[in-house]
Write an enzyme that holds these catalytic residues in place. Structure first.
Site, mmCIF file in Angstrom:
data_model
loop_
_atom_site.group_PDB
_atom_site.id
_atom_site.type_symbol
_atom_site.label_atom_id
_atom_site.label_comp_id
_atom_site.label_asym_id
_atom_site.label_seq_id
_atom_site.Cartn_x
_atom_site.Cartn_y
_atom_site.Cartn_z
ATOM 1 N N GLU A 164 0.785 -1.235 0.000
ATOM 2 C CA GLU A 164 0.000 0.000 0.000
ATOM 3 C C GLU A 164 0.824 1.296 0.000
ATOM 4 O OE1 GLU A 164 -2.589 -0.600 3.367
ATOM 5 O OE2 GLU A 164 -3.349 -2.474 2.572
ATOM 6 N N ASN A 205 1.809 -4.766 -3.316
ATOM 7 C CA ASN A 205 0.416 -5.164 -3.090
ATOM 8 C C ASN A 205 -0.389 -3.928 -2.693
ATOM 9 O OD1 ASN A 205 -1.417 -7.403 -2.577
ATOM 10 N ND2 ASN A 205 -1.176 -7.010 -0.378
ATOM 11 N N HIS A 247 -10.418 -5.787 -1.990
ATOM 12 C CA HIS A 247 -11.452 -5.555 -0.969
ATOM 13 C C HIS A 247 -12.556 -4.742 -1.654
ATOM 14 C CE1 HIS A 247 -9.072 -7.230 2.209
ATOM 15 N NE2 HIS A 247 -8.041 -6.477 1.855
ATOM 16 N N GLU A 275 -6.336 -10.535 -1.548
ATOM 17 C CA GLU A 275 -7.118 -10.382 -0.303
ATOM 18 C C GLU A 275 -8.600 -10.191 -0.615
ATOM 19 O OE1 GLU A 275 -5.507 -7.249 2.193
ATOM 20 O OE2 GLU A 275 -3.439 -7.782 1.700
ATOM 21 N N ASP A 277 -12.424 -9.894 -0.777
ATOM 22 C CA ASP A 277 -13.714 -10.023 -0.089
ATOM 23 C C ASP A 277 -14.645 -8.996 -0.719
ATOM 24 O OD1 ASP A 277 -12.705 -7.673 1.224
ATOM 25 O OD2 ASP A 277 -12.151 -8.827 2.997
HETATM 26 O O1 G3I Z 1 -3.344 -8.991 18.621
HETATM 27 C C1 G3I Z 1 -4.205 -8.066 19.285
HETATM 28 C C2 G3I Z 1 -4.717 -8.670 20.545
HETATM 29 O O2 G3I Z 1 -3.635 -8.879 21.429
HETATM 30 C C3 G3I Z 1 -5.745 -7.708 21.154
HETATM 31 O O3 G3I Z 1 -6.293 -8.294 22.288
HETATM 32 C C4 G3I Z 1 -6.868 -7.409 20.163
HETATM 33 C C5 G3I Z 1 -7.868 -6.387 20.683
HETATM 34 O O4 G3I Z 1 -8.414 -5.616 19.647
HETATM 35 O O5 G3I Z 1 -6.276 -6.864 19.019
HETATM 36 C C6 G3I Z 1 -5.375 -7.760 18.379
HETATM 37 O O6 G3I Z 1 -4.869 -7.123 17.270
HETATM 38 C C7 G3I Z 1 -5.727 -7.046 16.144
HETATM 39 C C8 G3I Z 1 -5.047 -7.737 14.982
HETATM 40 O O7 G3I Z 1 -5.806 -7.581 13.795
HETATM 41 C C9 G3I Z 1 -4.850 -9.240 15.232
HETATM 42 O O8 G3I Z 1 -6.064 -9.889 15.352
HETATM 43 C C10 G3I Z 1 -5.973 -5.580 15.817
HETATM 44 O O9 G3I Z 1 -6.733 -4.970 16.837
HETATM 45 C C11 G3I Z 1 -6.700 -5.448 14.479
HETATM 46 O O10 G3I Z 1 -6.754 -4.085 14.114
HETATM 47 C C12 G3I Z 1 -5.944 -6.216 13.406
HETATM 48 O O11 G3I Z 1 -6.677 -6.095 12.217
HETATM 49 C C13 G3I Z 1 -6.033 -6.546 11.039
HETATM 50 C C14 G3I Z 1 -5.798 -5.368 10.092
HETATM 51 O O12 G3I Z 1 -5.242 -5.845 8.888
HETATM 52 C C15 G3I Z 1 -4.866 -4.326 10.666
HETATM 53 O O13 G3I Z 1 -4.703 -3.265 9.789
HETATM 54 C C16 G3I Z 1 -6.954 -7.561 10.377
HETATM 55 O O14 G3I Z 1 -7.050 -8.735 11.189
HETATM 56 C C17 G3I Z 1 -6.396 -7.935 8.998
HETATM 57 O O15 G3I Z 1 -7.354 -8.712 8.313
HETATM 58 C C18 G3I Z 1 -6.127 -6.677 8.194
HETATM 59 O O16 G3I Z 1 -5.565 -7.063 6.950
HETATM 60 C C19 G3I Z 1 -5.241 -6.002 6.045
HETATM 61 C C20 G3I Z 1 -4.031 -6.481 5.253
HETATM 62 O O17 G3I Z 1 -2.978 -6.845 6.114
HETATM 63 C C21 G3I Z 1 -3.581 -5.414 4.257
HETATM 64 N N1 G3I Z 1 -4.677 -4.989 3.411
HETATM 65 C C22 G3I Z 1 -5.908 -4.585 4.095
HETATM 66 C C23 G3I Z 1 -6.376 -5.683 5.049
HETATM 67 C C24 G3I Z 1 -7.673 -5.297 5.714
HETATM 68 O O18 G3I Z 1 -7.521 -4.191 6.554
#
Ligand code: G3I
Length: 367
Positions: A164, A205, A247, A275, A277
């Protein structure tokens, strides 16, 4: 129908006298799965999914589908290889989550996409809050790629080396990487990644945040990627694949996805949907599920219409694991399986489109 006969019919069993004989083909129809990766593989591509923190997951249906090579031949760790997870403290690396997923995927015969080396999001505090000069930040970037890439050397199909880098209007996104190192952080990261894992395919990406323009179709944002690609290849930088995240929103797909893929293919690059969806307003309804099925078909047709497109990864297996409701609270149901892990109309649309593909791709199974 008598209850036993009814149950047998539902399960695809036939009653012969007092014995029940199992018709294998009928049982397969009853379970309803078509083997998306098997269908993709028959056309020289893969079909993949992303998974997250599966070591703590007890959802057996989810794990069975996600780990089934017939459905998904490629796995992307959704968060486990990101900077905050792998180098939470400067110089101290943690590969536990990534190792678990790579081992699990390989045990299932699945290949793995590495996601990612250099991004502006999910960086640890020490990196976000530090004050860096160009030389130090370059050394931090190279050390990170060196350790993370070195740890997985030879084990991954590819890496999203840069994630990005552009705004939706095609200008450079303001990040520590761009603002401190300059646009050359991209060729430098690609070169370092190649040096450390020469067999991995190296990707840039991206996604679009707004409906239009989008990086999936022709737009100022995808123009920026196209110009970047041309410039990298002209400089003989090791750059192999353009990752289209995908997305998307139900009923709002750009119409120029095939033309966009074609221009990257003409540069000699491979392309992957990384990715995918396709989200909708909640609650879900039959009409939107039908539109969604058609939209998934459009994505699959765009990929199978070009031999440069090696495969498609959906960003999670079932709707209950999607990142979307966490970020867009009124939207969701963007994936191929519902919360109960039942295949949706979109699943069958993907299967049909893969089956109908006329152009053979060139993805070779990995490892
Ligand atoms: O690991 C912590 C955990 O310790 C905590 O208790 C919990 C409470 O909210 O948060 C956990 O972290 C989360 C993490 O995912 C792991 O599950 C974050 O809050 C959450 O914001 C994070 O979201 C991820 C996001 O990227 C972050 O930007 C999504 O799962 C993931 O699907 C998403 O993926 C991104 C790609 O990498 C890049 N392209 C866009 C895509 C969608 O946003």
């Amino acid at each position: 129908m008598a209850p036993l006969v009814q149950i047998a019919a539902t399960l695809g069993l036939t009653l012969a006298g007092t014995f029940i004989t199992v018709d294998a083909a009928a049982v397969e129809r009853a379970t309803g799965l078509k083997g998306l990766n098997s269908l993709a593989k028959a056309k020289g591509r893969y079909f993949g999914t992303a998974v997250d923190a599966i070591w703590q997951n007890t959802d057996t249906k989810y794990l069975k589908i996600s780990g089934d090579f017939k459905e998904f031949g490629m796995i992307t760790p959704e968060n486990e290889m990101k900077w905050y997870a792998t180098e939470p403290t400067r110089g101290q690396f943690n590969f536990t989550g990534g190792d678990y997923i790579v081992h699990w995927a390989h045990k299932n015969g699945q290949a793995v996409r590495g996601h990612n080396f250099v991004w502006h999001s999910q960086l640890p505090d020490w990196l976000n809050n530090g004050t860096w000069d160009k030389k130090t930040l370059l050394s931090i970037m190279n050390t990170h790629i060196g350790h993370l890439g070195g740890h997985y050397r030879g084990k991954l199909y590819c890496w999203d080396v840069v994630n990005e880098p552009f705004n939706d209007d095609g200008t450079w996104r303001s990040t520590i990487w761009h603002d401190i190192i300059g646009p050359e952080f991209i060729p430098l990261a690609l070169k370092k990644a190649h040096e450390i894992d020469p067999k991995a395919k190296l990707y840039v990406n991206d996604y679009n945040a707004r409906r239009f323009p989008s990086v999936e179709g022709l737009s100022v944002k995808s123009d920026a990627h196209y110009n970047l690609a041309k410039s990298l290849l002209k400089q003989h930088v090791p750059y192999h694949g353009f990752g289209i995240q995908g997305h998307l929103v139900v009923g709002q797909l750009p119409t120029t996805i095939p033309q966009n893929i074609a221009r990257f293919a003409a540069l000699g690059l491979e392309v992957a949907f990384t990715e995918v969806d396709i989200r909708m307003d909640l609650p879900d309804n039959a009409k939107n599920q039908t539109i969604q099925a058609n939209d998934y078909k459009t994505v699959v047709n765009a990929c199978v219409g070009s031999k440069a497109c090696v495969g498609i990864t959906v960003w999670e297996t079932s709707d209950d694991y999607s990142w979307i409701p966490g970020v867009f609270p009124t939207q969701g149901d963007a994936l191929l399986f519902d919360n109960d892990k039942n295949p949706k109309p979109a699943y069958y649309a993907v299967a049909d489109a893969l089956k109908a593909a006329k152009v053979h791709g060139h993805f070779n199974s990995w490892p």
